[in-house]
Enzyme design. Structure first.
Site, PDB file in Angstrom:
ATOM      1  N   ASP A  21      37.941  35.501  40.738  1.00  0.00           N
ATOM      2  CA  ASP A  21      38.998  34.641  40.190  1.00  0.00           C
ATOM      3  C   ASP A  21      38.414  33.330  39.673  1.00  0.00           C
ATOM      4  O   ASP A  21      38.857  32.785  38.669  1.00  0.00           O
ATOM      5  CB  ASP A  21      40.048  34.345  41.273  1.00  0.00           C
ATOM      6  CG  ASP A  21      40.587  35.623  41.887  1.00  0.00           C
ATOM      7  OD1 ASP A  21      40.803  36.584  41.134  1.00  0.00           O
ATOM      8  OD2 ASP A  21      40.770  35.679  43.113  1.00  0.00           O
ATOM      9  N   GLU A  46      36.815  48.422  36.562  1.00  0.00           N
ATOM     10  CA  GLU A  46      38.079  48.288  35.837  1.00  0.00           C
ATOM     11  C   GLU A  46      37.943  48.741  34.381  1.00  0.00           C
ATOM     12  O   GLU A  46      38.827  49.417  33.850  1.00  0.00           O
ATOM     13  CB  GLU A  46      38.541  46.831  35.930  1.00  0.00           C
ATOM     14  CG  GLU A  46      38.899  46.459  37.361  1.00  0.00           C
ATOM     15  CD  GLU A  46      38.511  45.055  37.797  1.00  0.00           C
ATOM     16  OE1 GLU A  46      38.596  44.791  39.013  1.00  0.00           O
ATOM     17  OE2 GLU A  46      38.106  44.236  36.957  1.00  0.00           O
ATOM     18  N   ASP A  91      51.664  42.344  53.567  1.00  0.00           N
ATOM     19  CA  ASP A  91      52.460  41.467  52.705  1.00  0.00           C
ATOM     20  C   ASP A  91      53.372  42.326  51.834  1.00  0.00           C
ATOM     21  O   ASP A  91      52.919  43.007  50.929  1.00  0.00           O
ATOM     22  CB  ASP A  91      51.466  40.619  51.886  1.00  0.00           C
ATOM     23  CG  ASP A  91      52.029  40.033  50.603  1.00  0.00           C
ATOM     24  OD1 ASP A  91      53.245  40.122  50.364  1.00  0.00           O
ATOM     25  OD2 ASP A  91      51.222  39.483  49.837  1.00  0.00           O
ATOM     26  N   THR A 112      29.930  41.247  35.802  1.00  0.00           N
ATOM     27  CA  THR A 112      29.315  42.164  36.754  1.00  0.00           C
ATOM     28  C   THR A 112      28.217  41.402  37.474  1.00  0.00           C
ATOM     29  O   THR A 112      27.911  40.260  37.133  1.00  0.00           O
ATOM     30  CB  THR A 112      28.769  43.423  36.053  1.00  0.00           C
ATOM     31  OG1 THR A 112      28.372  44.369  37.057  1.00  0.00           O
ATOM     32  CG2 THR A 112      27.563  43.119  35.172  1.00  0.00           C
TER      33      THR A 112
END
EC number: 2.7.1.-
Length: 467
Positions: free
Chosen positions: A451, A308, A211, A353
């Site tokens: 998400d 992250e 993409d 987590t």
């Protein structure tokens, strides 16, 4: 031990039930959410041992196995594709490599898929927030070909389109264009999946990303020119997809060109008092990561996991803390969240987590905890069913067991913090919320779970606090 494990499990059961009802009643209060920037097509294939072994053998087992040990992290040949898949299986880790070669893109298309779903963080959240929660949702689509538009479910999901000079909001199915199909090929494997002598320690997926638009965070003209008008229709915004930015592009542009535009969008959102959440995803390029951390003060909220959070601690300059966060020490995670809040002034940090979630906020209230509990239920329901169609289905996840290992962590937190009650810790000028999550033993799919967690927590908390 003040309470037995059984008592604690009972307490969390009660908190879960209440949180579900509270969220259910509050979600209709949310008047509009904006989601940007990454939407694509997810082509999911459930790996088959015999098929994969045959493909590896055909292309040359030795060459493929070499890739496992020396990963290029991008795909310019079929052996790199297969080597990437095997590496992901061997480590049980989610990986995403960009497909540079047209030959491999043709191979991927011919290999096919078992199912197509809307993909990209913005796209996935649109089907959840608009399709399942029925919140009016405006989503950015870099391209809107028929194959993708038809993957959006029915409901109040909108894309902005220009008709003459007027900006209109229509469902993606009513805005189909002869545009490119942006496909992310997702190869899923279960725990214990074995190919040759490579075995998966846990379920996960490998993504071959074909993409070119989301890879450079392409923004449609409607978003470039009509952003202020779009903003007037929403109370919340969730921004994602910036993790793919590269330092330089062949046409001479850089990550800064994109981030300047993102920053101008954030300035407009803040001017209209729209609360914004940034879904942080692991960003390989250090310079881009630094720039994203610098952008955080413009957001209301950020969502991240241990990888992250550790990667941000490295940027801030605390290598030791970064290491401890990666090792999974809960007190190190809490320290890192406090450091991040000190550095950026951001109001809300949501950490997720495997097994528990934390939220550090500059405000207090049970809504923060209830939103995390609702998010955990939504994630468990999605893992159980593979796909959600109605918000009521989330109720079924109440029967999923709560992670007992996290309930033991709760005891450690109680010893450390005197002001600890029902998952809420008073930290003088901040509140920390802790919840043990629901763990689905054999999930149908892992795509989009992160998400689901972040968007469910953000919108339900806002809805509950608004009442």
């Amino acid at each position: 031990m003040k309470e037995s494990l059984k008592d604690r499990i009972r307490l969390w059961k009660r908190l879960y039930v209440n949180a579900f009802e509270n969220a259910l009643n509050a979600i209709p209060n949310v008047k509009g959410v904006l989601l940007a920037y990454n939407t694509n097509i997810d082509a999911i294939k459930y790996l088959d041992k015999d098929d994969l072994e045959k493909r590896v053998t055909e292309i040359g087992k030795e060459k493929v196995f070499e890739i496992i040990e020396n990963p290029p992290e991008k795909i310019s040949s079929i052996e790199e594709l297969l080597g990437g898949i095997l590496r992901s299986i061997k480590l049980g880790k989610a990986m995403e490599w960009f497909v540079e070669s047209e030959e491999v893109r043709r191979y991927l298309r011919e290999w096919g898929w078992d199912e197509l779903r809307i993909g990209g963080q913005a796209g996935i959240m649109a089907n959840l927030l608009g399709g399942v929660y029925r919140i009016p949702t405006i989503v950015h689509v870099p391209q809107n070909p028929k194959l993708q538009a038809e993957l959006f479910v029915d409901g109040p999901i909108y894309v902005p389109v220009f008709e003459g000079n007027k900006l209109k909001l229509v469902h993606p199915k009513d805005a189909i264009a002869e545009e490119e199909e942006l496909i992310h090929y997702i190869y899923e494997f279960p725990r214990g999946f074995q190919v040759f002598d490579v075995q998966a320690p846990r379920e996960n997926r490998f993504i071959a990303n074909a993409d070119d638009y989301n890879a450079r965070v392409y923004m449609r003209r409607e978003f470039r020119e009509g952003f202020e008008e779009i903003t007037r229709n929403v109370e919340l915004a969730i921004i994602s997809g910036l993790q793919v930015l590269k330092e330089y592009y062949p046409d001479g542009t850089t990550y800064r060109d994109v981030l300047d535009r993102v920053e101008s969008h954030l300035n407009i959102l803040n001017r209209y008092n729209v609360k914004s959440h940034f879904e942080f995803a692991y960003t390989a390029n250090r310079r881009v990561r630094e720039a994203l951390v610098e952008l955080l003060p413009k957001f209301t909220s950020v969502g991240l996991n241990e990888v992250e959070l550790a990667s941000i601690m490295e940027i801030i300059g605390d290598e030791e803390l970064a290491k401890e966060v990666l090792e999974g020490h809960i007190f190190s995670v809490i320290d890192a969240m406090n450091v991040l809040m000190d550095e950026t002034g951001i109001e809300r940090i949501h950490f997720h987590t495997y097994g528990y979630y934390l939220a550090l906020t500059q405000y207090r209230g049970e809504e923060v905890r209830d939103a995390l509990l609702f998010a955990s239920l939504a994630a468990a329901a999605k893992a159980m069913k593979g796909n959600l169609e109605r918000i009521e289905q989330i109720r079924d996840a109440l029967s999923v067991p709560t992670n007992e290992r996290a309930i033991v962590l709760e005891e450690e937190l109680e010893k450390e913090f005197t002001e600890f009650e029902n998952g809420l810790i008073d930290m003088v000028d901040r509140q920390l919320a802790f919840v043990p999550t629901k763990i689905v033993a054999s999930p149908k799919s892992t795509v989009g779970i992160g998400d689901t967690i972040s968007s469910s927590a953000f919108v339900s908390e806002f809805g509950m606090r608004k009442r």
